[in-house]
Scaffold this motif. Structure first.
Motif, PDB file in Angstrom:
ATOM      1  N   ASP A 145       0.836  -1.204   0.000  1.00 42.99           N
ATOM      2  CA  ASP A 145       0.000   0.000   0.000  1.00 42.99           C
ATOM      3  C   ASP A 145       0.868   1.250   0.000  1.00 42.99           C
ATOM      4  O   ASP A 145       0.688   2.152  -0.815  1.00 42.99           O
ATOM      5  N   ARG A 146       1.841   1.321   0.900  1.00 40.19           N
ATOM      6  CA  ARG A 146       2.714   2.481   1.018  1.00 40.19           C
ATOM      7  C   ARG A 146       3.533   2.672  -0.259  1.00 40.19           C
ATOM      8  O   ARG A 146       3.657   3.774  -0.778  1.00 40.19           O
ATOM      9  N   ARG A 147       4.077   1.570  -0.782  1.00 43.77           N
ATOM     10  CA  ARG A 147       4.887   1.629  -1.996  1.00 43.77           C
ATOM     11  C   ARG A 147       4.040   2.118  -3.178  1.00 43.77           C
ATOM     12  O   ARG A 147       4.477   2.975  -3.954  1.00 43.77           O
ATOM     13  N   ALA A 148       2.828   1.607  -3.283  1.00 42.93           N
ATOM     14  CA  ALA A 148       1.936   2.005  -4.383  1.00 42.93           C
ATOM     15  C   ALA A 148       1.581   3.484  -4.282  1.00 42.93           C
ATOM     16  O   ALA A 148       1.596   4.200  -5.297  1.00 42.93           O
ATOM     17  N   GLN A 149       1.299   3.953  -3.071  1.00 43.43           N
ATOM     18  CA  GLN A 149       0.974   5.374  -2.909  1.00 43.43           C
ATOM     19  C   GLN A 149       2.159   6.262  -3.258  1.00 43.43           C
ATOM     20  O   GLN A 149       1.986   7.316  -3.867  1.00 43.43           O
TER      21      GLN A 149
END
Length: 185
Positions: free
Chosen positions: A153-157
């Motif tokens: 999630d963090r990487r995608a954001q």
């Protein structure tokens, strides 16, 4: 899944950039360009028809457009449509050819056009940020459904933010080019 979301966001942001370029094309500079008349519609046998579908629009010289209708009876209709458009142009008819001289821009009109260009650029930035918000919401939904981890999630954001920054920078670059074009005498 995340790659699909990023690809979709990137393609939608690219469309926002194309829309901005199209809107910038409608903002008149001091030079003649056929796309200036793209927004003009002519009454063609009772139907509003784009000017480029009833006449050939070309550049005569740096400050003059020529419009040659495909049918002679359309000359007064085209002339009327150009005058009614909010472009501030006064066509001159010589037989079957309509000449559209571009009036030189005053300092005041240049500033007005720059203001309009900045508003268009801001609308494009807002559109791009809305696309970012939608993409981040899609990623959050995947996290809620436990289809991805919090790290994903963090990487995608972060990646979506990088894409957003890239497109916002392109909007800023297009705006500075348009501003320089408008201020050129």
């Amino acid at each position: 899944m995340i790659n699909d979301i990023k690809a979709d966001a990137e393609s939608r942001m690219q469309k926002s950039l194309e829309a901005l370029a199209n809107n910038f094309g409608k903002i008149r500079t001091g030079r003649a360009h056929p796309s200036i008349l793209d927004s003009v519609s002519v009454n063609y046998y009772g139907a509003d028809t784009p000017l480029n579908q009833v006449a050939n629009v070309s550049v005569l010289d740096a400050r003059t457009l020529s419009v040659s209708p495909w049918e002679k009876p359309m000359v007064p209709e085209i002339e009327k449509a150009i005058m009614k458009s909010d472009l501030g142009l006064n066509p001159v008819t010589t037989g079957e050819l309509i000449r559209v001289p571009m009036p030189p821009l005053t300092e005041e009109t240049r500033k007005g056009y720059i203001k309009q260009a900045r508003a268009e650029a801001e609308n494009a930035r807002i559109s791009i940020r809305n696309i970012r918000r939608d993409a981040n919401a899609d990623v959050k939904d995947l996290l809620k459904e436990k289809e991805i981890t919090e790290d994903d999630d963090r990487r995608a954001q972060d990646e979506i933010q990088k894409i957003t920054d890239k497109f916002v920078a392109e909007v800023d670059k297009a705006l500075s080019v348009k501003e320089a074009d408008l201020m050129e005498i």
